[in-house]
Design an enzyme around this catalytic site. Structure first.
Site, PDB file in Angstrom:
ATOM      1  N   LYS A 141       0.836  -1.203   0.000  1.00  0.00           N
ATOM      2  CA  LYS A 141       0.000   0.000   0.000  1.00  0.00           C
ATOM      3  C   LYS A 141       0.879   1.263   0.000  1.00  0.00           C
ATOM      4  CE  LYS A 141      -1.535   2.101   3.563  1.00  0.00           C
ATOM      5  NZ  LYS A 141      -2.171   2.530   4.824  1.00  0.00           N
ATOM      6  N   ASP A 182      -6.355   1.019   1.162  1.00  0.00           N
ATOM      7  CA  ASP A 182      -6.423   1.348   2.586  1.00  0.00           C
ATOM      8  C   ASP A 182      -7.794   0.920   3.120  1.00  0.00           C
ATOM      9  OD1 ASP A 182      -8.166   3.209   1.558  1.00  0.00           O
ATOM     10  OD2 ASP A 182      -7.327   4.908   2.660  1.00  0.00           O
TER      11      ASP A 182
END
Length: 390
Positions: free
Chosen positions: A258, A276
């Site tokens: 991420k 997220d």
């Protein structure tokens, strides 16, 4: 009648005796006559019985009635009953077996309409949205891309909500954003980068001093270890420069896929999907995927869009999750993609009440960046206040 029969028997017997007293021929003749007479005598008792039976016609007639009755009743009760009962049992067994096999079909056919009609009242809210049950792959792709286009019109100024001036600041800020808000990170990093502007500076920093600066972000000890560790790795392995490849970025302490995609997409212009918590929540609500693992979500969603859309898609989805489609109370009544959302109705559907749930610039409030892009300010966005401001 019985008495006459007995007298006749006696007369023939006397005649036989007289004939026996005569010649032998007459005796034989008498004997021959006597034989029929004996036969007659034996027949006469039967006749007597018949006459007795005739005298009691009531007894014989019922017997005669009983026999036909029993004969008729027996066939009627036994033969038809058994014959008809057997088919009845077979028919009942066949019927019982047939309904058992056919019963599920009628039940499903009957219950399904009831469920359908029961869901009709809630359908107007949800039928406005495309329900993904039985949705083809082509329909899913079209719906997903249409949602992204709608969000692009709503958030044309969408951007990463972390303040940064270079890739190093972005990778550090992204690591610090775990388990806290971007606003809190943006209010904390100015002091950090003012004291440690380069990877070399942060790699040689005193951990206790860094911890004191990062305390407002939460988990400050673990985060201090990560940012100092990744700074040392950048100095030792990459000459103090942030690498522009995924496989290199994920080797840095505290950097996962991420964080790596945030850096690649916003610092190097290389497409990537940022999965997220907001992204995970929304793509499941929209039924783009049922996966829960971030890597699998990334792969599933990435397959719905061209690679060139990945970075902006991430911004649109995350912005929408922070401003309208919240985790606990989504503002469904103020959602621009409600007609395309299968989860419409999970939150407040009344438009006036939904407006009160909006956040940041949608509610006339400051955003999360202290130094947002000019496009955001031109669109009506407001900069966030620094740490400690009233």
């Amino acid at each position: 009648m019985g008495e006459q029969g007995s007298d006749g028997g006696r007369k023939t017997a006397g005649a036989a005796k007289k004939a026996a007293a005569g010649t032998g021929a007459s005796a034989s003749a008498a004997a021959k006559k006597a034989a029929p007479s004996r036969k007659a005598a034996s027949r006469k008792p039967a006749a007597a019985e018949k006459s007795a039976a005739r005298k009691t016609p009531g007894a014989t007639k019922p017997a005669a009635k009983k026999t036909p009755a029993t004969k008729k009743a027996a066939p009627a009760k036994k033969t038809p009953a058994t014959k008809k009962a057997a088919p009845a049992k077979k028919a009942s067994s066949a019927k019982s077996s047939a309904p058992l096999k056919k019963a599920p079909a009628p039940r499903k056919q009957v219950v399904a309409p009831k469920k359908a009609t029961a869901s009709v009242p809630a359908a107007p809210a949800k039928t406005v949205a495309a329900h993904p049950q039985g949705e083809s792959r082509t329909a899913l792709v079209r719906r997903a891309r249409r949602i992204n286009r709608e969000l692009a019109e709503v958030y044309p100024y969408a951007h990463p909500e972390l303040d940064f001036e270079n890739p190093f600041q972005l990778v550090v800020a992204t690591v610090l954003s775990a388990q806290t808000t971007d606003l809190r990170v943006n209010q904390t990093t100015p002091a950090l980068f003012a004291k440690y502007p380069t990877p070399e500076d942060l790699a040689a920093a005193d951990p206790e001093e860094v911890e004191e600066i990062l305390r407002p972000t939460g988990f400050f000890r673990a985060k201090t270890k990560s940012v100092i560790g990744l700074s040392k790795a950048l100095v030792e392995q990459f000459g103090g420069e942030v690498p522009g490849r995924l496989e290199d970025l994920v080797k840095l302490p505290g950097v996962g896929r991420k964080t790596a995609f945030v850096v690649l997409g916003n610092a190097f212009g290389r497409p990537g999907i940022t999965v997220d918590t907001h992204f995970q929540r929304l793509v499941r609500r929209w039924k783009w995927t049922d996966e829960t693992d971030p890597d699998k979500i990334e792969a599933a969603v990435g397959a719905l869009f061209p690679k060139s859309d990945w970075t902006d898609l991430s911004h649109h989805v995350i912005w929408h999750g922070r401003r309208i489609c919240h985790a606990r109370k989504p503002a469904c009544g103020a959602c621009p993609v409600a007609p395309l959302c299968p989860a419409y109705g999970e939150g407040e559907t009344d438009p006036e009440k939904a407006k009160k749930l909006l956040k940041y610039e949608k509610a006339g409030q400051p955003g999360q960046r202290l130094k947002p892009p000019q496009a955001y300010l031109d669109a009506g966005g407001r900069a966030a206040p620094p740490l400690g401001a009233g």
